[in-house]
Design a protein around this motif. Structure first.
Motif, PDB file in Angstrom:
ATOM      1  N   TYR A  59       0.824  -1.208   0.000  1.00 38.86           N
ATOM      2  CA  TYR A  59       0.000   0.000   0.000  1.00 38.86           C
ATOM      3  C   TYR A  59       0.862   1.264   0.000  1.00 38.86           C
ATOM      4  N   LEU A  60       0.285   2.334  -0.569  1.00 41.05           N
ATOM      5  CA  LEU A  60       0.876   3.665  -0.530  1.00 41.05           C
ATOM      6  C   LEU A  60       0.151   4.491   0.520  1.00 41.05           C
ATOM      7  N   TYR A  61       0.887   5.389   1.172  1.00 36.83           N
ATOM      8  CA  TYR A  61       0.313   6.270   2.182  1.00 36.83           C
ATOM      9  C   TYR A  61       0.801   7.683   1.922  1.00 36.83           C
ATOM     10  N   LEU A  62      -0.095   8.646   1.963  1.00 36.94           N
ATOM     11  CA  LEU A  62       0.260  10.050   1.766  1.00 36.94           C
ATOM     12  C   LEU A  62      -0.180  10.851   2.978  1.00 36.94           C
ATOM     13  N   ILE A  63       0.756  11.632   3.531  1.00 37.14           N
ATOM     14  CA  ILE A  63       0.461  12.545   4.639  1.00 37.14           C
ATOM     15  C   ILE A  63       0.722  13.959   4.140  1.00 37.14           C
ATOM     16  N   PRO A  64      -0.327  14.751   3.889  1.00 37.95           N
ATOM     17  CA  PRO A  64      -0.131  16.118   3.386  1.00 37.95           C
ATOM     18  C   PRO A  64       0.630  16.994   4.385  1.00 37.95           C
ATOM     19  N   SER A  65       1.175  18.089   3.892  1.00 37.02           N
ATOM     20  CA  SER A  65       1.884  19.030   4.751  1.00 37.02           C
ATOM     21  C   SER A  65       0.961  19.557   5.857  1.00 37.02           C
ATOM     22  N   PHE A  66       1.562  19.868   7.013  1.00 44.93           N
ATOM     23  CA  PHE A  66       0.850  20.412   8.157  1.00 44.93           C
ATOM     24  C   PHE A  66      -0.290  19.517   8.636  1.00 44.93           C
TER      25      PHE A  66
END
Length: 293
Positions: A59-66
């Motif tokens: 799986y891919l995981y993305l955590i946006p800025s702030f």
């Protein structure tokens, strides 16, 4: 023919492949850049205020800025990771209304993209320490950004293209809330640019309207139509976002941060900071400083 311009671009900070253990336990992590993971073995956990997701292979995981989050590995986990900055033509993040953690199933193309990005950007890992309180400092950001400037045009373009491909994986209608808007008028774009460049100065709505040669009420309505915020609220949010960046990346005093973000005194800065973030500056900095390993 209808032309659609790309308003959001991304620049690489770090990329690497790492094996992690029980020491990889971060609480209250918040960064001015995006984090993107591909897990290929082991297990971990990532959580924000409202969501807890298992970090699992494939799986891919993305955590946006702030986006405030916690990261945990109880035993072992290996991952590709990418950290990158976002730039936008209008100063509004593509993820402004999506400050949460994303998870999607990885494809073969995704895996090849991670491997290729690492191949063409050697030596871009976090070389000093995995402690955000150490590596999240402006001097290190500048060092890695200088590496982008030294890339040849082919590598720079391919790197940007891969980042765009990977970000696009999280923009599906099922996962991403996005409202298509009409093109932003030039006068509003100019006002946004002026705000971004002059957060440390006095910024009055009347002055912005005068620069746009518009009545203040009409300017405010038009500004809200294209940004989703009234000018004063937009200015306050951008000032606090800049303050968050400074609190994460520097050890400036609250008085210095207030001055650099256009607040007349520390008391007004503290009041607006809490109004926007829900935390006092002291509480916010404590969250940053209480990162455990």
């Amino acid at each position: 023919m209808i032309k659609r311009a790309l308003k959001h671009t991304y620049t690489l900070l770090n990329v690497d492949y790492v094996n992690l253990g029980p020491k990889w336990n971060y609480n209250n992590v918040i960064s001015p850049y995006f984090r993107l993971y591909f897990i290929d073995a082991g297990a971990g956990e990532v959580s924000d205020i409202s969501t807890t997701l298992k970090l699992e292979p494939g799986y891919l995981y993305l955590i946006p800025s702030f986006t405030l989050c916690n990261l945990v590995c109880q035993s072992h986990m290996s991952q590709y990771f990418i950290q990158f900055f976002e730039e936008s033509a209008d100063g509004i993040s593509l993820f402004a209304n999506n400050r949460s953690i994303f998870k999607v199933k990885a494809t073969e193309v995704d895996i090849l993209n991670f491997a290729r990005l690492l191949e063409i950007n050697p030596g871009r890992g976090i070389n000093r320490s995995d402690n955000p309180s150490i590596y999240e400092k402006n001097i290190y950001y500048k060092e890695y950004q200088d590496l982008n400037n030294q890339q040849n045009i082919a590598t720079f373009t391919e790197t940007h293209g891969i980042l765009l491909q990977l970000v696009s994986r999280f923009l599906t209608p099922e996962a991403f809330k996005h409202k298509e808007t009409s093109p932003i008028p030039v006068k509003i774009l100019q006002a946004i640019s002026h705000i971004q460049l002059n957060l440390h100065q006095d910024l009055l709505v009347a002055d912005l309207a005068e620069q746009a040669n518009q009545h203040a009420d009409y300017f405010s309505r038009l500004f809200q139509q294209h940004t989703g915020e009234r000018p004063l609220k937009y200015i306050q949010e951008k000032r606090i976002e800049r303050a968050q960046y400074l609190m994460v990346t520097t050890r400036l005093t609250y008085a210095d941060i207030a001055a650099q973000t256009g607040f007349q005194n520390i008391f007004y800065f503290s009041r607006i900071f809490k109004k926007v973030t829900g935390l006092s500056p002291g509480q916010y900095r404590k969250q940053i400083d209480c990162i455990h390993f």
